[in-house]
Design an enzyme around this catalytic site. Structure first.
Site, PDB file in Angstrom:
ATOM      1  N   PRO A 164      40.728  27.591  24.144  1.00 36.37           N
ATOM      2  CA  PRO A 164      40.358  28.103  22.716  1.00 36.37           C
ATOM      3  C   PRO A 164      38.931  28.630  22.416  1.00 36.37           C
ATOM      4  O   PRO A 164      38.702  29.606  21.920  1.00 36.37           O
ATOM      5  CB  PRO A 164      40.519  26.723  21.871  1.00 36.37           C
ATOM      6  CG  PRO A 164      41.297  25.882  22.849  1.00 36.37           C
ATOM      7  CD  PRO A 164      40.811  26.644  24.087  1.00 36.37           C
ATOM      8  N   TYR A 165      37.903  27.830  23.141  1.00 41.96           N
ATOM      9  CA  TYR A 165      36.567  28.254  22.802  1.00 41.96           C
ATOM     10  C   TYR A 165      36.262  29.919  23.494  1.00 41.96           C
ATOM     11  O   TYR A 165      35.712  30.749  23.045  1.00 41.96           O
ATOM     12  CB  TYR A 165      35.695  27.626  23.657  1.00 41.96           C
ATOM     13  CG  TYR A 165      34.076  27.509  23.358  1.00 41.96           C
ATOM     14  CD1 TYR A 165      33.665  27.230  22.210  1.00 41.96           C
ATOM     15  CD2 TYR A 165      33.327  27.923  24.399  1.00 41.96           C
ATOM     16  CE1 TYR A 165      32.224  27.475  21.949  1.00 41.96           C
ATOM     17  CE2 TYR A 165      31.802  28.004  24.189  1.00 41.96           C
ATOM     18  CZ  TYR A 165      31.238  27.576  22.936  1.00 41.96           C
ATOM     19  OH  TYR A 165      29.994  27.794  22.720  1.00 41.96           O
TER      20      TYR A 165
END
Ligand SMILES: NC(=O)c1ccc[n+]([C@@H]2O[C@H](COP(=O)([O-])OP(=O)(O)OC[C@H]3O[C@@H](n4cnc5c(N)ncnc54)[C@H](O)[C@@H]3O)[C@@H](O)[C@H]2O)c1
Length: 258
Positions: A164-165
């Site tokens: 996600p990051y």
């Protein structure tokens, strides 16, 4: 004479600067440095206690600052906050967006809960987009503005088990590239910054294997310090950064030499 000109360009005298994520780490350090160079700094964070402490430390040193509590994943909250700020201060010279968090680490992409995935993107990417959309009309009217988006080495290289990051930060880098070209004749520059691992509280919950991996990739053999990141941010947010836009600056101890 030429020294005076250089000083003038890195000075923030008379400017109003918004710094998000100002309660801690990179944002706190950037807020303090930019205030020391003359700006009124509007310090923004989710963390009320932390952001108030940053303001207190700036005021103690004779600077000018105030705090605002805001969740940058709330679009309406951002719009309201920016109109209040411009209503009061009449201008916004720079937006320094340091708010962010890593979300799940140490997990394969297929193991990540979708709500957790979306939340990371909402804070690290959508928040950055909404802040930019809100300040650009003001900066266009002023014919001046500086936007600094703190991305990450994760957005350039991708760290395993941080999907996600990586997604949010690489999206941010792409966002900056295109928007920069839209506003290049408006006196506005917008740039991203890609730090490698910096010694801040953000890494407290990062899985050990992920942290070890990231540190092992840094040729300088150490973590960066928030004060080192603040210096490059202060340049990117100043008048001195006038002919570089759409770029992703590096601060990675040699990990990314591009
Ligand atoms: N420290 C690192 O190793 C590192 C490396 C690369 C990039 N970054 C990026 O640098 C930026 C600053 O991180 P840091 O290392 O100073 O971490 P930090 O945890 O010390 O500071 C981040 C701040 O952002 C605030 N924040 C988080 N979510 C928010 C939200 N939704 N709305 C408003 N505020 C919110 C937190 O309360 C905190 O005060 C982040 O965008 C981070 O992703 C950090």
């Amino acid at each position: 004479m030429s020294d005076n000109i250089a000083f003038e360009k890195t000075s923030y005298e008379g400017q109003v600067v918004i710094v998000t994520g100002a309660a801690s780490g990179i944002g706190k350090s950037a807020a303090e440095l930019i205030a020391s160079r003359g700006a009124k700094v509007v310090c923004v964070d989710l963390n009320q206690v932390g952001v108030d402490q940053t303001v207190t430390s700036i005021l103690k040193l004779g600077g000018n600052a105030e705090s605002a509590v805001l969740d940058i994943s709330n679009q309406k909250g951002i719009t309201d906050f920016i109109s209040q700020t411009v209503g009061k201060d009449k201008r916004i010279d720079a937006l320094i967006n340091c708010a962010g968090y890593p979300g799940p680490t140490g997990k394969f992409v297929e193991e990540i809960n979708w709500d957790d995935f979306q939340k990371v993107v909402a804070v690290n990417l959508f928040g950055a987009i909404w802040l930019t959309q809100s300040v650009l009309p003001i900066m266009k009217k002023q014919k001046y503005g500086r936007i600094v988006q703190v991305a990450s080495i994760a957005g350039k290289e991708g760290n395993p088990k941080m999907a996600p990051y990586n997604t949010a930060k690489s999206g941010l880098i792409g966002f900056v590239k295109g928007v920069a070209k839209e506003v290049a004749t408006d006196g506005i520059t917008i740039n991203a910054l890609a730090p490698a691992v910096i010694a801040t509280p953000i890494n407290v919950n990062t899985a050990k294997e992920t942290l070890d991996y990231m540190i092992s990739k840094i040729p300088a053999g150490r973590l960066g310090e928030p004060s080192e990141v603040a210096e490059i941010i202060a340049f990117m947010g100043s008048k001195a950064c006038s002919f570089t836009t759409g770029f992703t600056f590096d601060i990675s101890g040699g990990r990314a030499t591009y």
